[in-house]
Motif scaffolding. Structure first.
Motif, mmCIF file in Angstrom:
data_model
loop_
_atom_site.group_PDB
_atom_site.id
_atom_site.type_symbol
_atom_site.label_atom_id
_atom_site.label_comp_id
_atom_site.label_asym_id
_atom_site.label_seq_id
_atom_site.Cartn_x
_atom_site.Cartn_y
_atom_site.Cartn_z
ATOM 1 N N THR A 73 2.229 1.848 -3.555
ATOM 2 C CA THR A 73 1.579 2.324 -4.514
ATOM 3 C C THR A 73 1.533 4.199 -4.461
ATOM 4 O O THR A 73 1.467 4.838 -4.859
ATOM 5 C CB THR A 73 0.142 1.459 -4.313
ATOM 6 N N GLY A 74 0.896 4.330 -2.524
ATOM 7 C CA GLY A 74 0.752 5.472 -2.462
ATOM 8 C C GLY A 74 2.133 6.755 -2.856
ATOM 9 O O GLY A 74 1.659 7.868 -3.279
ATOM 10 N N ALA B 142 -5.846 9.668 -0.742
ATOM 11 C CA ALA B 142 -6.782 9.463 -2.098
ATOM 12 C C ALA B 142 -6.161 7.755 -2.288
ATOM 13 O O ALA B 142 -6.657 6.883 -2.977
ATOM 14 C CB ALA B 142 -6.782 9.392 -2.958
ATOM 15 N N THR B 143 -4.633 7.125 -1.732
ATOM 16 C CA THR B 143 -3.956 6.497 -2.955
ATOM 17 C C THR B 143 -3.483 5.146 -2.073
ATOM 18 O O THR B 143 -3.413 3.827 -2.506
ATOM 19 C CB THR B 143 -2.813 6.809 -3.919
ATOM 20 N N VAL B 144 -3.660 5.297 -0.936
ATOM 21 C CA VAL B 144 -3.364 4.687 0.362
ATOM 22 C C VAL B 144 -4.260 3.598 0.841
ATOM 23 O O VAL B 144 -4.325 4.216 1.833
ATOM 24 C CB VAL B 144 -1.530 4.499 1.369
ATOM 25 N N ASP C 12 4.316 10.531 -8.904
ATOM 26 C CA ASP C 12 3.618 11.099 -10.179
ATOM 27 C C ASP C 12 2.871 12.612 -9.814
ATOM 28 O O ASP C 12 3.056 13.684 -11.040
ATOM 29 C CB ASP C 12 2.252 10.426 -9.993
ATOM 30 N N GLY D 280 -2.376 5.053 5.102
ATOM 31 C CA GLY D 280 -3.241 6.328 4.280
ATOM 32 C C GLY D 280 -3.831 7.548 4.726
ATOM 33 O O GLY D 280 -3.327 8.317 4.785
ATOM 34 N N ASN E 273 1.114 -1.331 -0.239
ATOM 35 C CA ASN E 273 -0.110 0.104 -0.288
ATOM 36 C C ASN E 273 0.960 1.116 -0.029
ATOM 37 O O ASN E 273 0.560 2.655 -0.481
ATOM 38 C CB ASN E 273 -1.119 0.328 1.511
ATOM 39 N N ARG F 86 4.517 6.195 -5.399
ATOM 40 C CA ARG F 86 4.805 5.743 -6.336
ATOM 41 C C ARG F 86 2.914 6.841 -7.285
ATOM 42 O O ARG F 86 4.176 7.828 -7.946
ATOM 43 C CB ARG F 86 4.324 4.738 -7.199
ATOM 44 N N ALA F 87 2.525 7.536 -6.325
ATOM 45 C CA ALA F 87 1.294 8.182 -6.427
ATOM 46 C C ALA F 87 1.944 9.604 -6.435
ATOM 47 O O ALA F 87 2.086 10.726 -7.159
ATOM 48 C CB ALA F 87 0.106 7.447 -5.943
ATOM 49 N N ARG G 187 -2.942 13.408 -1.794
ATOM 50 C CA ARG G 187 -2.795 12.087 -2.700
ATOM 51 C C ARG G 187 -2.511 11.084 -1.848
ATOM 52 O O ARG G 187 -2.897 9.762 -1.757
ATOM 53 C CB ARG G 187 -1.223 11.922 -3.264
#
Length: 263
Positions: free
Chosen positions: A98-99, A129-131, A105, A136, A95, A101-102, A126
């Motif tokens: 993923t977070g 929203a992503t983790v 971006d 998160g 998780n 890396r976002a 961010r």
């Protein structure tokens, strides 16, 4: 690639050291369970520049630090997930990877002139929203609160950085309804924030403050091993949660080390 390391594995032959950009020289291993250890940086080595605490901290240096965090989290993702398999859902490392890396971006999307405070708030949103899971909202809140404390300041001084760390810990504690000793991320972040702030208040340099923060964070991680979890999924394990490091506390140390590292 920087030649310094954070090492993972049961032994160096089976699991060779993994390079982490910006990490400091490694110190004694933290044994996470019998036969498996993680070696983490020690700020006490004076023969190498282990912490990049040169001021001022501005947006470009903050961006570089966040990229280091993404790399460090990626390299520790499998290990963090294995820790979380004992106490949680077994997805903490994945998780976070993923977070962040976002987040990387996001850094490419934000204008170069974005101020540090605005940057940190955007990173926090961010991450929320992503983790997945509880981490998160917790990490997201910490970054958002640090960003609010930074305000519109373009170059962050030592006292302000200390206040930002304390604000991050306060925000995380409110969001997670947790306190020291609950076996959470806060057990790493709170002592690190307090150590940074107190070192600056006593006249210490940026390097002194960063070293004190990392040392306190490492002690905080170790202190989670005997604790019985009082928050999160690990709560369901009761006394069985004792004897294991908290995965969130470990990931917080990884993040702090990466942020404090050399560019």
């Amino acid at each position: 690639m920087d030649a310094r390391w954070i090492r993972l594995g049961a032994d160096s032959a089976a699991h060779p050291p993994l390079p982490v950009a910006g990490s400091a020289v490694y110190t004694r291993s933290i044994e996470t369970r019998p036969g498996f250890a993680v070696s983490l940086p020690s700020p006490s080595r004076s023969d190498q520049r282990s912490l990049n605490a040169e001021l001022p901290l501005n947006a470009p240096r903050l961006r570089a630090g966040l990229v280091r965090v993404r790399r460090a989290v990626d390299r520790h993702a499998a290990y963090l997930t294995r820790l979380d398999a004992v106490l949680g859902d077994g997805d903490h490392g994945d998780n976070l990877s993923t977070g962040f890396r976002a987040v990387e971006d996001l850094l490419a999307e934000l204008p170069d002139e974005t101020l540090p405070g605005e940057l940190l708030r955007a990173v926090g949103h961010r991450l929320v929203a992503t983790v997945g899971g509880a981490s998160g909202p917790l990490y997201g809140t910490a970054f958002i609160e640090a960003g609010f404390r930074a305000g519109n300041t373009a170059e962050l001084g030592l006292e302000l950085i200390g206040e930002m760390l304390v604000a991050a810990a306060d925000g995380l504690a409110r969001r997670g309804r947790c306190t020291l000793g609950d076996k959470t991320i806060l057990d790493t972040l709170r002592p690190a924030a307090d150590a940074f702030r107190d070192t600056v208040a006593s006249g210490g340099s940026g390097s002194d403050a960063a070293a004190a923060a990392i040392s306190a964070a490492r002690s905080g991680v170790l202190a989670t091993r005997p604790l019985v979890a009082k928050r999160g999924l690990a709560l369901r394990l009761g006394e069985r949660s004792a004897g294991h490091l908290d995965p969130g506390a470990v990931s917080c140390l990884v993040i702090l080390v990466a942020l404090a590292g050399d560019d």
